[in-house]
Structures are given as structure tokens and as C-alpha cells.
Design a protein around this motif. Structure first.
Motif, PDB file in Angstrom:
ATOM      1  N   LEU A  43     143.748  24.486   8.703  1.00 37.06           N
ATOM      2  CA  LEU A  43     143.343  25.219   9.901  1.00 37.06           C
ATOM      3  C   LEU A  43     144.255  24.879  11.083  1.00 37.06           C
ATOM      4  N   VAL A  44     144.537  23.549  11.235  1.00 35.31           N
ATOM      5  CA  VAL A  44     145.396  23.120  12.339  1.00 35.31           C
ATOM      6  C   VAL A  44     146.783  23.739  12.200  1.00 35.31           C
ATOM      7  N   THR A  45     147.312  23.673  10.969  1.00 33.16           N
ATOM      8  CA  THR A  45     148.645  24.254  10.745  1.00 33.16           C
ATOM      9  C   THR A  45     148.645  25.747  11.020  1.00 33.16           C
ATOM     10  N   THR A  46     147.626  26.441  10.504  1.00 32.64           N
ATOM     11  CA  THR A  46     147.541  27.887  10.738  1.00 32.64           C
ATOM     12  C   THR A  46     147.454  28.202  12.221  1.00 32.64           C
ATOM     13  N   TYR A  47     146.617  27.406  12.910  1.00 33.76           N
ATOM     14  CA  TYR A  47     146.456  27.643  14.346  1.00 33.76           C
ATOM     15  C   TYR A  47     147.782  27.438  15.092  1.00 33.76           C
ATOM     16  N   ARG A  48     148.484  26.334  14.746  1.00 31.62           N
ATOM     17  CA  ARG A  48     149.746  26.052  15.437  1.00 31.62           C
ATOM     18  C   ARG A  48     150.800  27.113  15.125  1.00 31.62           C
ATOM     19  N   VAL A  49     150.827  27.561  13.867  1.00 37.09           N
ATOM     20  CA  VAL A  49     151.783  28.634  13.514  1.00 37.09           C
ATOM     21  C   VAL A  49     151.475  29.887  14.323  1.00 37.09           C
ATOM     22  N   ASN A  50     150.177  30.246  14.388  1.00 36.22           N
ATOM     23  CA  ASN A  50     149.801  31.456  15.130  1.00 36.22           C
ATOM     24  C   ASN A  50     150.126  31.331  16.615  1.00 36.22           C
ATOM     25  N   VAL A  51     149.854  30.127  17.170  1.00 29.66           N
ATOM     26  CA  VAL A  51     150.154  29.905  18.592  1.00 29.66           C
ATOM     27  C   VAL A  51     151.653  30.061  18.852  1.00 29.66           C
ATOM     28  N   LYS A 101     157.712  24.571   6.376  1.00 26.59           N
ATOM     29  CA  LYS A 101     158.714  24.083   5.417  1.00 26.59           C
ATOM     30  C   LYS A 101     158.159  23.985   3.990  1.00 26.59           C
ATOM     31  N   GLU A 102     156.823  23.900   3.855  1.00 25.28           N
ATOM     32  CA  GLU A 102     156.224  23.806   2.525  1.00 25.28           C
ATOM     33  C   GLU A 102     155.847  25.167   1.955  1.00 25.28           C
ATOM     34  N   THR A 103     156.045  26.229   2.727  1.00 26.78           N
ATOM     35  CA  THR A 103     155.630  27.577   2.305  1.00 26.78           C
ATOM     36  C   THR A 103     156.855  28.475   2.203  1.00 26.78           C
ATOM     37  N   ASN A 104     157.231  28.829   0.974  1.00 26.05           N
ATOM     38  CA  ASN A 104     158.455  29.608   0.775  1.00 26.05           C
ATOM     39  C   ASN A 104     158.364  30.998   1.399  1.00 26.05           C
ATOM     40  N   ASN A 105     157.205  31.646   1.249  1.00 26.46           N
ATOM     41  CA  ASN A 105     157.067  33.004   1.795  1.00 26.46           C
ATOM     42  C   ASN A 105     157.231  33.008   3.312  1.00 26.46           C
ATOM     43  N   GLN A 106     156.598  32.024   3.958  1.00 28.41           N
ATOM     44  CA  GLN A 106     156.696  31.958   5.417  1.00 28.41           C
ATOM     45  C   GLN A 106     158.109  31.577   5.859  1.00 28.41           C
ATOM     46  N   LYS A 107     158.811  30.762   5.053  1.00 24.45           N
ATOM     47  CA  LYS A 107     160.205  30.427   5.388  1.00 24.45           C
ATOM     48  C   LYS A 107     161.068  31.688   5.368  1.00 24.45           C
ATOM     49  N   GLU A 108     160.840  32.542   4.382  1.00 25.81           N
ATOM     50  CA  GLU A 108     161.600  33.805   4.322  1.00 25.81           C
ATOM     51  C   GLU A 108     161.221  34.716   5.482  1.00 25.81           C
ATOM     52  N   ASP A 153     159.214  46.772  17.942  1.00 22.45           N
ATOM     53  CA  ASP A 153     158.148  47.132  16.999  1.00 22.45           C
ATOM     54  C   ASP A 153     158.282  46.340  15.702  1.00 22.45           C
ATOM     55  N   SER A 154     159.527  46.159  15.232  1.00 16.78           N
ATOM     56  CA  SER A 154     159.748  45.399  14.004  1.00 16.78           C
ATOM     57  C   SER A 154     159.345  43.943  14.193  1.00 16.78           C
ATOM     58  N   VAL A 155     159.654  43.374  15.371  1.00 15.57           N
ATOM     59  CA  VAL A 155     159.268  41.984  15.652  1.00 15.57           C
ATOM     60  C   VAL A 155     157.740  41.845  15.619  1.00 15.57           C
ATOM     61  N   LYS A 156     157.048  42.804  16.284  1.00 17.57           N
ATOM     62  CA  LYS A 156     155.584  42.740  16.307  1.00 17.57           C
ATOM     63  C   LYS A 156     155.015  42.833  14.890  1.00 17.57           C
ATOM     64  N   LYS A 157     155.589  43.751  14.076  1.00 23.12           N
ATOM     65  CA  LYS A 157     155.097  43.900  12.702  1.00 23.12           C
ATOM     66  C   LYS A 157     155.360  42.630  11.892  1.00 23.12           C
ATOM     67  N   GLN A 158     156.525  42.019  12.098  1.00 19.23           N
ATOM     68  CA  GLN A 158     156.855  40.795  11.368  1.00 19.23           C
ATOM     69  C   GLN A 158     155.916  39.653  11.748  1.00 19.23           C
ATOM     70  N   ILE A 159     155.640  39.530  13.055  1.00 21.95           N
ATOM     71  CA  ILE A 159     154.718  38.481  13.506  1.00 21.95           C
ATOM     72  C   ILE A 159     153.308  38.730  12.958  1.00 21.95           C
ATOM     73  N   ASP A 160     152.862  40.011  12.992  1.00 21.66           N
ATOM     74  CA  ASP A 160     151.544  40.342  12.424  1.00 21.66           C
ATOM     75  C   ASP A 160     151.492  39.995  10.940  1.00 21.66           C
ATOM     76  N   ALA A 161     152.596  40.262  10.219  1.00 20.70           N
ATOM     77  CA  ALA A 161     152.636  39.959   8.788  1.00 20.70           C
ATOM     78  C   ALA A 161     152.546  38.462   8.541  1.00 20.70           C
ATOM     79  N   MET A 162     153.239  37.676   9.376  1.00 20.23           N
ATOM     80  CA  MET A 162     153.197  36.213   9.204  1.00 20.23           C
ATOM     81  C   MET A 162     151.807  35.668   9.511  1.00 20.23           C
ATOM     82  N   ILE A 163     151.184  36.190  10.578  1.00 18.58           N
ATOM     83  CA  ILE A 163     149.821  35.747  10.925  1.00 18.58           C
ATOM     84  C   ILE A 163     148.843  36.119   9.804  1.00 18.58           C
ATOM     85  N   TYR A 164     149.029  37.348   9.271  1.00 14.86           N
ATOM     86  CA  TYR A 164     148.158  37.799   8.180  1.00 14.86           C
ATOM     87  C   TYR A 164     148.314  36.883   6.958  1.00 14.86           C
ATOM     88  N   LEU A 165     149.574  36.543   6.625  1.00 14.53           N
ATOM     89  CA  LEU A 165     149.824  35.676   5.478  1.00 14.53           C
ATOM     90  C   LEU A 165     149.230  34.285   5.709  1.00 14.53           C
TER      91      LEU A 165
END
Length: 593
Positions: A43-51, A101-108, A153-165
Motif C-alpha cells: 500500500l505504501v509503495t502504491t501510494y508513493r508511486v501514485n503521489v 525496480k522490482e516490477t518489470n511492467n512498471q519499469k517499462e 494526452d499521451s502522458v495523462k494516459k500513460q500515468i493513468d495506465a501506471m496508476i491502474y496497474l
């Protein structure tokens, strides 16, 4: 700090109570506690990533806002968030890189986001260079501005995709945790010593978790300070109404926007009303009443008066929301837009001055052309009398001089007529009428009927539509294009003029990729004349522009300039394509209304 103090007290109380409870459920509690710790970490990691992702988007929005404000005002003060955006974004990316660094999808995903961000900042730099060169009305500027929106728009979509993941991974971990609990065996009556050891371990784990929570709170304080600074730079302020207690709280910058020091007076509606301009006060109170009744407030504009008499223009937005404790609150956000209002007023003044100057120039051109006709008629009259009565008394060279005077007078007559025609296209009284273009084309052909017969010209035409136009201008457009094809015909070759019509979409035409309308009437005039070098395709529409000597072809260089002006008057376009000794093609686009 008070929250941590009470949390510590709560932790101790829970510790002693748990001594008795854990005798029964120690095994289950330990297993659950371990899973809770893992979930907390996720949860902490997710929160910090989202922030951090929200921070990246916030910095880009600040850069975009400053960038666009600079385009409108050219005030370099607005470039400060633009120049500081890259450093801030790099800091956020460094944190995100560590967190993912431990999540390959998020690194990409992070690599893609980094590339998009670099592209956006590069686009800002290119647009800045275009603005610096005062080339804001060029196609290059429009293209860069359009690309900027696509990238954002692409940046917003990419950020939304990362938050969703990130949320999906959190949800998956929580499901795993629930699954583990479901099949966790229940242990009873462990040895007290073992239980105490587990309690001690649990105590230290919870303490460690609270340390992490404290770290997160510290980060939130930094974020709060960043928001505070953003309010000052963006000239924003806000107040919150706590509906249950009917109390208000003002942000420090709201006091500054009102010309006061922070906490200079107690926050309340009546105190705020004292600053609102008397002419705007009644309407402002009505809007506040609507908000208090639970209606979301659309953007409103009003003025406030400082104690020193300065009048400032504000734009505000209000919205109701519920706090975490369930209490209803009203948030009212205000922005000082005085500088924008003053810029708009200044722009309107400049536009009015420009319109006035253009009208004066057009009127001067029209009157001057009329006034020049009277002395020119006298010159031509006296030349005619010389030819009739005195030609026998002139020497051979004298007759040559007289002939040159006559040619020059005729050319001046043609130039004055063209100037008058050009002035007519600039006059403001332009009435659009539903007109049959076939009829206007026939009228134009009648005006050059004698030349058509003399040169044995062949003219073919598609059926043209009836559309709303300024009739005399469109007829003049057809006349000038026909005259141009007849004038520049090849020697000893009958002119062949073809007029084609089609209705097209702007996206299908190379010339209309950035046009505001979707559909256009396309009218094409093509001939088999002497043509021209394509390098001069734009030059030929300039006033008094000629590609040939006046001894080779008559004319003033005004005809095609009139065509360009007529196309502009109809919110249309005209383009030219030519090949030497093969012919010319003139394409006219008129918007479908």
C-alpha cells in the motif's frame, strides 16, 4: 505530532489487551499480522508511486500553463515553472525508478513515460523558439501546438495506465492475503513464552509500521508546502466552509489576494463580502447561496477592492465535498486574473486601432483612385486631340513620344481601375447572398467574350452549386482567373480552359490539413498557357507582383491579389500550381456553410 502521540498510547493499550486475546488466536494473529505488514508495504509503495506520478503530471501542467501564458503575454516571468519543471520531473523519476525496480511492467511503463515527458519538454522548447522569432501565425507553430496536445494526452494516459496497474497489483496482493487467511490454521493455547515472544515481535513490527507512516506524513508536509508555494506563484487562494460547525478557514494566499496579511481578520462570509466590489456584490451573494444549498458553482467572475483602492479581477469556482469523517464541506477556489483581463483589454484596443487604420487606408485608396481619374481623363483627351489635329506637325521621334505617353496613360487607367476593384474587396459592407455560381461564371465570360472569340478559346465547366457568397466578388474572382488564363496563353495556340468542381473534406486535401472547416467547395481553373515557375506560387498573389515585363504582357499585378482577398473574405483559400510552357492551375476552396 498529536496523531502520533495518540497512536502510541493506542498501541500500548492494544499491546496489553492483546496479551489475553492472543492466547487463543496467537497463531492466526501472527499470520494475519505478517500478511498485514506485507499489504502495508504494498500500500505504501502504491501510494508513493501514485503521489510521484501525480507530481510529474502537476509539474508538466505548471510548465504547460507557464508556457501558454508566455505565448499569450511574452512575459518571461511565466517561464519560471517551465524552466524548473525538468529538474522537478527528474527528481520524481529518480524516486519512481527506485520504487518500481522490482516490477518489470512498471519499469517499462516508466521508460515510456520518461520518453513522452522528454518529447513534451522538447516540444515546449521548439514552440518557445518559434515565439521568440515571432512566427506564431505559421503552420510550424500550429503543428507544434497540436503535437503538444497529443503528447500531453499521451502522458495523462500513460500515468493513468501506471496508476491502474499499481492498483491492480495491490488488489491482487490483497486477494492473495485473503486467500491465505482463509486457509490459515487456527492455533490455540500456545505456550505463554512463545506467545510473549510473538507479542514482542508484533509490537516492534507495528512500531516499525508507524515509523513508515511518519515518513509518509513528512512527505505529505512537503507536498503541502509545495502546494502553498504554487498558490503564491499562480495567484490562487481558497477558503473552506465546514458545514456542520458553520466555521470558515482561509488559505494564507487568499488574504494576500485581498491585499491583507495572513490572518489579518477572522475568516467569515461577511468579512469577505467587505472586499467585493459593490456592483458585483448582489450577484456574488446569490452564487454563494446556491453553493450553500448544495449546488456546485460554475466559474464566476467578480471584482474586489483593496484598502488602497486597487481593483482586482477574480475568477472563482466552488464545490461541495465530504471529508474523511463524513462531514460536508464547501471548497471555494479563487484566482486573480487581473493581468489576463488587462492583457485582453489591451489586445482589444490594438485590434480596434488596427481595424480603424485598415479602414482609413482602404478609404484613402478608394478616394485617391477616384480623384486620380479626373486629371487622367484630361490627359487622355488632350492626347486624342493631339493625334487628331497636330499629328502632321510632329516629327517621327515626337510621334514615338506621343505614343509612349498614350500607352502610359492607358496603363495608369488600368492600374486605377484595378486599385478601385481592390478597394471594393476591402469595404466592410459585404452581404452574403445565396447565388448560382454558374450564373456568375457566365457573367464573367460575357465580360471577356470578345477576347475569347479573338483567341478562339475553348472553355469547359462542370455544373457549379448554389452557395452563399458575395456575388460581385465571386464574379470578379471568376473574371480575373479567366482573364489571367487568356492573357498568358501561348502564341498561335488557342487557349483551353477547364473549370472543375467537387465537394471535398479538408482532411483529404494537402492544402487544408489545418483548416477550421470540415467540408469545402473545390473549384479548379486549369489552362494550357505559358505557366510559371512553381517557386513563385505565393508571390503571384502579392499586390503589384508581376513575373513578366510590362512590354511582354499588359497588366498591373493587382488581379490575382484581388482573387486572394476575395477568397479571404469568404473564409476560403486559393492556391496556384504552374509548369513552364505547360500551363497553370488555380484551385479555389470555399467553405461549406
Amino acid at each position: 505530532m498529536r496523531l502520533l502521540k495518540y497512536s502510541g498510547l493506542f498501541l500500548k493499550t492494544t499491546f496489553f489487551i492483546s496479551v489475553f486475546i492472543i492466547l487463543v488466536i496467537v497463531g492466526f494473529a501472527y499470520k494475519q499480522l505478517d500478511g498485514l505488514t506485507d499489504s502495508t508495504n504494498v500500500l505504501v509503495t502504491t501510494y508513493r508511486v501514485n503521489v510521484e506520478l501525480e507530481q510529474v503530471l502537476s509539474h508538466l501542467k505548471d510548465a504547460e500553463s507557464g508556457h501558454r501564458s508566455y505565448i499569450v503575454t511574452k512575459d518571461t516571468l511565466y517561464l519560471e515553472p517551465y524552466f524548473s519543471a525538468r529538474e522537478n520531473i527528474n527528481n520524481s523519476f529518480a524516486v519512481l525508478k527506485e520504487l518500481t525496480k522490482e516490477t518489470n511492467n512498471q519499469k517499462e511503463n516508466l521508460a515510456v513515460l520518461n520518453k513522452l515527458t522528454d518529447n513534451l519538454l522538447t516540444n515546449f522548447s521548439k514552440t518557445y523558439n518559434v515565439v521568440e522569432k515571432n512566427e506564431m501565425h505559421t503552420d510550424n507553430f500550429k503543428t507544434l501546438f497540436f503535437e503538444e496536445k497529443i503528447i500531453i494526452d499521451s502522458v495523462k494516459k500513460q500515468i493513468d495506465a501506471m496508476i491502474y496497474l499499481e492498483d491492480a497489483m495491490l488488489k491482487e496482493r490483497q486477494e492473495e492475503y485473503k486467500e491465505d487467511i482463509r486457509f490459515t490454521p487456527v492455533f490455540f493455547y500456545f505456550v505463554i513464552l512463545t506467545t510473549l515472544v510473538l507479542i514482542i515481535i508484533a509490537y516492534f513490527k507495528i512500531t516499525n509500521d508507524f515509523k513508515k507512516i511518519k515518513q509518509i506524513n513528512d512527505e505529505l508536509l512537503i507536498f503541502q508546502e509545495s502546494t502553498y508555494q504554487s498558490e503564491i506563484i499562480g495567484k490562487n487562494g481558497s477558503w473552506i466552509l465546514h458545514m456542520n460547525s458553520n466555521t470558515f478557514s482561509y488559505s494564507d494566499n487568499l488574504y494576500r489576494l485581498l491585499g491583507e496579511k495572513p490572518k489579518a481578520f477572522s475568516p467569515s462570509l461577511n468579512n469577505y463580502f467587505r472586499f467585493v466590489h459593490p456592483e458585483d456584490l448582489d450577484g456574488f451573494k446569490e452564487d454563494i447561496d446556491k453553493m450553500l444549498k448544495g449546488e456546485d458553482l460554475a466559474f464566476i467572475n467578480y471584482r474586489v477592492i483593496h484598502k488602497n483602492g486597487d481593483v482586482r479581477h477574480f475568477k472563482a469556482f466552488g464545490k461541495t465535498f465530504y471529508a474523511s469523517d463524513g462531514q460536508k464541506q464547501l471548497l471555494f477556489t479563487t484566482t486573480d486574473i487581473t493581468d489576463e483581463i488587462q492583457s485582453m483589454l489591451m489586445l482589444e484596443v490594438h485590434n480596434l486601432e488596427l481595424e480603424r487604420n485598415n479602414k482609413e487606408l482602404s478609404d484613402f485608396n478608394y478616394v485617391a483612385s477616384h480623384d486620380l481619374q479626373e486629371p487622367l481623363r484630361k490627359i487622355q483627351t488632350f492626347i486624342s486631340r493631339f493625334e487628331e489635329k497636330e499629328s502632321d506637325n510632329f516629327t517621327k521621334s515626337g510621334l514615338q513620344y506621343l505614343d509612349r505617353i498614350k500607352v502610359s496613360a492607358d496603363r495608369m487607367r488600368l492600374l486605377i481601375d484595378d486599385l478601385l476593384q481592390f478597394s471594393r474587396t476591402n469595404k466592410p459592407d459585404k452581404a452574403f447572398v445565396q447565388s448560382d455560381l454558374n450564373e456568375l461564371l457566365e457573367n464573367a465570360k460575357q465580360d471577356v467574350a470578345e477576347i475569347i472569340l479573338d483567341k478562339k478559346a475553348q472553355i469547359t465547366s462542370d455544373v457549379l452549386p448554389s452557395i452563399s457568397v458575395i456575388p460581385f466578388q465571386i464574379q470578379q474572382l471568376f473574371l480575373n482567373l479567366l482573364s489571367n488564363s487568356l492573357k498568358y496563353a501561348k502564341k498561335n495556340t488557342p487557349p483551353i480552359i477547364a473549370i472543375a468542381y467537387s465537394k471535398v473534406m479538408s482532411t483529404e486535401e494537402d492544402h487544408l490539413q489545418n483548416s477550421p472547416k470540415k467540408y469545402y467547395h473545390k473549384i479548379v481553373f486549369s489552362d494550357n498557357g505559358i505557366g510559371f515557375n512553381q517557386n513563385y506560387a505565393n508571390k503571384i498573389f502579392e499586390l503589384f507582383s508581376r513575373l513578366h515585363s510590362k512590354n511582354d504582357f499588359s497588366g498591373t499585378g493587382v488581379g490575382l491579389a484581388i482573387c486572394k482577398k476575395i477568397a479571404d473574405n469568404h473564409n476560403g483559400f486559393i492556391f496556384a500550381n504552374g509548369q513552364l510552357n505547360k500551363g497553370a492551375i488555380f484551385t479555389v476552396y470555399l467553405p461549406v456553410v
